[in-house]
Motif scaffolding. Structure first.
Motif, short mmCIF file in Angstrom:
data_model
loop_
_atom_site.label_atom_id
_atom_site.label_comp_id
_atom_site.label_asym_id
_atom_site.label_seq_id
_atom_site.Cartn_x
_atom_site.Cartn_y
_atom_site.Cartn_z
N GLU A 1 58.78 -42.85 -40.05
CA GLU A 1 57.82 -43.68 -40.50
C GLU A 1 58.31 -44.81 -41.27
O GLU A 1 57.81 -45.85 -41.30
N ILE A 2 59.43 -44.65 -42.17
CA ILE A 2 60.03 -45.63 -43.07
C ILE A 2 60.69 -46.78 -41.96
O ILE A 2 60.54 -48.08 -42.59
N ALA A 3 61.29 -46.51 -41.14
CA ALA A 3 62.07 -47.35 -40.31
C ALA A 3 60.94 -48.03 -39.39
O ALA A 3 60.97 -49.45 -39.43
N ALA A 4 59.74 -47.62 -38.98
CA ALA A 4 58.56 -48.34 -38.50
C ALA A 4 58.05 -49.31 -39.32
O ALA A 4 57.56 -50.17 -38.93
N LEU A 5 58.24 -48.97 -40.91
CA LEU A 5 57.48 -49.93 -41.88
C LEU A 5 58.27 -51.14 -42.04
O LEU A 5 58.07 -52.10 -42.33
N SER A 6 59.65 -50.79 -41.99
CA SER A 6 60.75 -51.64 -42.04
C SER A 6 60.66 -52.90 -40.84
O SER A 6 60.48 -53.97 -41.32
N ALA A 24 55.25 -50.90 -37.78
CA ALA A 24 54.99 -51.42 -36.19
C ALA A 24 54.68 -49.76 -35.47
O ALA A 24 55.02 -48.89 -35.81
N THR A 25 53.65 -50.37 -34.55
CA THR A 25 53.27 -48.98 -33.75
C THR A 25 53.77 -48.73 -32.78
O THR A 25 55.03 -49.33 -32.29
N PRO A 26 53.69 -47.37 -32.16
CA PRO A 26 54.65 -46.90 -31.06
C PRO A 26 54.77 -48.12 -29.85
O PRO A 26 55.82 -48.31 -29.35
N ASP A 27 53.53 -48.60 -29.59
CA ASP A 27 53.59 -49.63 -28.27
C ASP A 27 54.44 -50.77 -28.83
O ASP A 27 55.06 -51.26 -27.99
N GLN A 28 54.28 -51.39 -30.21
CA GLN A 28 55.20 -52.52 -30.37
C GLN A 28 56.92 -51.95 -30.48
O GLN A 28 57.40 -52.73 -29.99
N LEU A 29 57.02 -50.67 -31.00
CA LEU A 29 58.34 -50.26 -30.89
C LEU A 29 59.07 -50.14 -29.45
O LEU A 29 60.00 -50.51 -29.23
N ARG A 59 58.43 -51.99 -26.90
CA ARG A 59 58.96 -53.27 -26.42
C ARG A 59 60.20 -53.36 -26.43
O ARG A 59 60.91 -54.12 -25.65
N VAL A 60 60.92 -52.73 -27.33
CA VAL A 60 62.49 -52.86 -27.59
C VAL A 60 63.30 -51.43 -27.07
O VAL A 60 64.28 -51.37 -26.73
N HIS A 61 62.49 -50.16 -27.85
CA HIS A 61 63.14 -48.95 -27.51
C HIS A 61 62.36 -48.21 -26.55
O HIS A 61 61.33 -48.14 -26.47
N PRO A 62 63.13 -47.28 -25.77
CA PRO A 62 62.73 -46.53 -24.89
C PRO A 62 61.84 -45.19 -25.41
O PRO A 62 62.13 -45.04 -26.85
N ARG A 63 60.66 -45.07 -24.94
CA ARG A 63 59.89 -44.01 -25.52
C ARG A 63 60.47 -42.72 -25.70
O ARG A 63 59.83 -41.99 -26.87
N ASP A 64 61.47 -42.09 -24.73
CA ASP A 64 61.80 -41.14 -25.19
C ASP A 64 62.75 -41.04 -26.43
O ASP A 64 62.76 -40.00 -26.99
N PHE A 65 63.50 -42.07 -26.61
CA PHE A 65 64.20 -42.32 -27.96
C PHE A 65 63.34 -42.17 -28.91
O PHE A 65 63.47 -41.31 -30.06
N LEU A 66 62.25 -42.84 -28.99
CA LEU A 66 61.29 -42.90 -30.07
C LEU A 66 60.48 -41.46 -30.31
O LEU A 66 60.57 -41.04 -31.72
N ARG A 67 60.46 -40.77 -29.35
CA ARG A 67 59.73 -39.45 -29.44
C ARG A 67 60.92 -38.49 -30.08
O ARG A 67 60.55 -37.85 -31.10
N GLU A 68 62.26 -38.52 -29.73
CA GLU A 68 63.22 -37.71 -30.31
C GLU A 68 63.39 -37.97 -31.82
O GLU A 68 63.45 -37.32 -32.50
N PHE A 69 63.35 -39.31 -32.23
CA PHE A 69 63.53 -39.70 -33.33
C PHE A 69 62.26 -39.33 -34.37
O PHE A 69 62.59 -38.68 -35.23
#
Ligand code: ZN
Length: 373
Positions: A108-113, A68-73, A75-85
């Motif tokens: 990357e593995i979680a985004a693949l999942s 899943a791409t950052p833009d797709q993620l 839609r559910v998760h705040p961008r700050d959280f994704l950046r920190e992760f």
């Protein structure tokens, strides 16, 4: 038509740190010989291996998917959280929530999942496949938008649904979560919405300890579109099929979704170390038949299962094999070697009658539930 099976070896490489059950090792907690969280790759890898050995894999369409791409993620998760992760993952890993650690490259593995779930939903909604199973790992149903917990790092099913909606592939989705733990993340994400019906069957007060109450029915526009079915410890085959037939299936009929998604955990099975239910491989097989019939009636058979928990390395493969036999109609079977033992260990008639009374109570409760928002 085809049944898709979405998997990727890299999902088995997600590393969960050094725990014994859910306890960090250290002090009086000795490291386990095998190491790691009970959310180990082995339950999933052994399911895939069993399918290869019986030949069932050959009757499915095996696929991987893009992460899943950052833009797709987002839609559910705040961008700050994704950046920190992502930063923590690049720097060797860590833990951003409650005992849900990840190692180098965990992002990357979680985004693949999540990508596997997303691709499965897209393929079924486009009509490329009749139905599909995503062997996602790490799992997703506990994850809140900014708080991983319960081994779940990203909300796989919610991400998949939001992508499908953004691509105009569906309007109304029903999520049935039969993982033995409460689907608190999926519930929270869609709590005030009527375009996603969320239903969770779970062992009451298992994990999380304080969520999953029957009274939690959604809010605002979402009032009436969240349903919790908390079951007492010890429920077996009969109680699960009864709860599905008398509570879940009628609700699906009323909702008339475009797609049914199952949060498919196998931790209600009798040998699971993290719960105390008595379901068998046949229970999961029969529940699969129930939801397939509902999907055929309501949405041209469009059904996607996304793997969640299930921690018995020996038994999960037989539960999963039964589900995939049903989904695909394949004759490549793997007989449950514990079927006879578990048949004898099922709750006795008196306890099943008690459980039926509990389910009667729930049927009454939901019949008198508040008007939908
Ligand atoms: Zn679970």
């Amino acid at each position: 038509m085809t049944t898709g099976f979405f998997w990727d070896e890299r999902c088995f490489w997600h590393s969960g740190g050094n725990y014994a059950l859910t306890l960090p090792v250290g002090g009086l907690v000795q490291p386990l010989a095998a190491g790691g969280l009970p959310e180990s790759p082995e339950t999933k890898r052994r399911l895939k291996n069993l399918m290869d050995v019986t030949g069932l894999s050959g009757d499915l369409k095996l696929c991987s998917a893009d992460p899943a791409t950052p833009d797709q993620l987002a839609r559910v998760h705040p961008r700050d959280f994704l950046r920190e992760f992502k930063e923590m993952s690049d720097q060797g890993g860590g833990d951003l929530g409650l005992r849900t650690p990840f190692g180098q490259g965990g992002f990357e593995i979680a985004a693949l999942s999540a990508g596997l779930a997303q691709a499965a939903v897209r393929a079924v909604l486009r009509g490329d496949m009749q139905n599909a199973y995503a062997l996602s790992r790490p799992p997703g149903h506990h994850c809140l938008p900014d708080w991983p917990n319960g081994f779940c790092l990203l909300a796989n099913i919610a991400i998949a649904i939001e992508t499908a909606r953004a691509e105009g592939l569906c309007q109304r989705v029903a999520v049935i979560d039969w993982d033995v733990h409460h689907g608190n993340g999926t519930e929270a994400i869609f709590y005030d919405r009527d375009d996603v019906l969320t239903i969770s069957l779970h062992q009451e007060h298992n994990y999380p300890l304080d969520t999953g109450d029957m009274a939690d029915r959604g809010q605002g526009k979402g009032l009436g579109y969240n349903m919790n079915i908390p079951l007492p410890p010890g429920c077996g085959h009969t109680a699960y099929l009864d709860a599905m037939a008398r509570i879940v299936l009628p609700e699906l009929d009323k909702y008339a979704p475009d797609l049914i998604v199952i949060a498919c955990g196998f931790d209600a099975a009798a040998f699971d170390p993290l719960a105390r239910m008595m379901a068998t491989a046949d229970t999961f097989r029969q529940m699969t038949r129930q939801v397939m019939r509902a999907a055929e009636k309501l949405c041209d058979g469009k059904l996607v299962m996304v793997h969640e928990g299930g921690y018995s390395e020996a038994y999960v493969p037989f539960c999963g094999h039964g589900v995939l036999e049903e989904l695909s109609g394949s004759a490549k079977s793997a007989a449950d070697p514990m079927a006879e033992t578990l048949r004898k260990r099922q709750p006795n008639a008196r306890f099943d009658a008690f459980l039926r009374g509990e389910i009667d109570e729930m049927v009454r409760f939901f019949a008198s539930a508040p008007e939908k928002g």
